[in-house]
Design a protein around this motif. Sequence first.
Motif, PDB file in Angstrom:
ATOM      1  N   SER A  74      -1.929   5.435   5.149  1.00  0.00           N
ATOM      2  CA  SER A  74      -0.880   6.448   5.086  1.00  0.00           C
ATOM      3  C   SER A  74      -0.064   6.324   3.806  1.00  0.00           C
ATOM      4  CB  SER A  74       0.038   6.314   6.311  1.00  0.00           C
ATOM      5  OG  SER A  74       1.130   7.197   6.230  1.00  0.00           O
ATOM      6  N   ALA A  75       0.271   5.079   3.444  1.00  0.00           N
ATOM      7  CA  ALA A  75       1.040   4.864   2.214  1.00  0.00           C
ATOM      8  C   ALA A  75       0.236   5.259   0.978  1.00  0.00           C
ATOM      9  CB  ALA A  75       1.465   3.400   2.125  1.00  0.00           C
ATOM     10  N   THR A  76      -1.052   4.945   0.993  1.00  0.00           N
ATOM     11  CA  THR A  76      -1.901   5.308  -0.142  1.00  0.00           C
ATOM     12  C   THR A  76      -2.038   6.819  -0.263  1.00  0.00           C
ATOM     13  OG1 THR A  76      -3.146   3.243   0.117  1.00  0.00           O
ATOM     14  CG2 THR A  76      -4.180   4.992  -1.177  1.00  0.00           C
ATOM     15  N   THR A  77      -2.189   7.500   0.876  1.00  0.00           N
ATOM     16  CA  THR A  77      -2.306   8.954   0.876  1.00  0.00           C
ATOM     17  C   THR A  77      -1.070   9.622   0.305  1.00  0.00           C
ATOM     18  OG1 THR A  77      -3.733   8.854   2.832  1.00  0.00           O
ATOM     19  CG2 THR A  77      -2.723  10.972   2.331  1.00  0.00           C
ATOM     20  N   ARG A  78       0.091   9.023   0.539  1.00  0.00           N
ATOM     21  CA  ARG A  78       1.343   9.575   0.023  1.00  0.00           C
ATOM     22  C   ARG A  78       1.607   9.202  -1.438  1.00  0.00           C
ATOM     23  NH1 ARG A  78       5.390   8.619   5.235  1.00  0.00           N
ATOM     24  NH2 ARG A  78       4.093   9.731   6.743  1.00  0.00           N
ATOM     25  N   GLY A  79       0.646   8.515  -2.056  1.00  0.00           N
ATOM     26  CA  GLY A  79       0.749   8.243  -3.484  1.00  0.00           C
ATOM     27  C   GLY A  79       1.544   7.015  -3.844  1.00  0.00           C
ATOM     28  N   ILE A  80       1.596   6.020  -2.943  1.00  0.00           N
ATOM     29  CA  ILE A  80       2.402   4.836  -3.211  1.00  0.00           C
ATOM     30  C   ILE A  80       1.888   4.073  -4.425  1.00  0.00           C
ATOM     31  CG2 ILE A  80       1.046   3.407  -1.637  1.00  0.00           C
ATOM     32  CD1 ILE A  80       4.803   3.128  -2.310  1.00  0.00           C
ATOM     33  N   ASP A  81       0.561   4.098  -4.659  1.00  0.00           N
ATOM     34  CA  ASP A  81      -0.008   3.346  -5.773  1.00  0.00           C
ATOM     35  C   ASP A  81      -0.407   4.239  -6.946  1.00  0.00           C
ATOM     36  OD1 ASP A  81      -2.003   4.623  -4.413  1.00  0.00           O
ATOM     37  OD2 ASP A  81      -3.384   2.907  -4.353  1.00  0.00           O
TER      38      ASP A  81
END
Length: 223
Positions: free
Chosen positions: A182-189
Amino acid sequence: MFDVRLQFGLLLICGCLAIFVNETGSLVLAAIAILLLACQNQYRLGINWFLMYCGLLLARYLITNYLSDTFLNVFLLMLLIALKTLPTIIIASGLAKVPSGKLIASLQKLKVPESILLTFTVALRFFPILRAESKIIGENAKIRGISFKQSKNWLHPLQMFEYSMVPLLMRTIRLADDLSASATTRGIDAPCKKTSHYEIAFQPKDAVGLVAGLGMLSTLWIV
């Protein structure tokens, strides 16, 4: 609620002070942490932590003054560790109520490295969700008649442990993957500069948090 950057600073201050202060100082830290929850209108959470802390203090008092046993001495050490760390956990529980987007945007303003930011954000979200999953597993077990709330199952503790812990461990693995995805999908990285619709700015009410921080620092002089 207070500015997330202020809450994060209070969390770090409390965590560091908890190592050095004495028992009275630890009690003051816990009182300040609970008051901070009340100032953020998290009254129910504050009351729950207050009752838990009082319960630990009562258990410590009873063991110290009325009970004497080798096993209880080990339990007493665990109680002392819990009383030391609880103020920091109380403040962290307040941060767990902050929306993920606001939390990330605030920490990005503090120039927190992305790796630490991702780990911290997922950790704060993980434990509340895990508690909810544990409650669901317990309710399902109760429906199937395999709950510790039913006295007939007390004779089979290992079997009950298997029915409760194995599903929880499986859900834990899946939850960790889901939260990271979920965090990756939201562009965290994402390498680009990130924006947020949350307005990150200090407000007049944050002065209360600053006073609380000064109160925490004063515990170093409590003897």
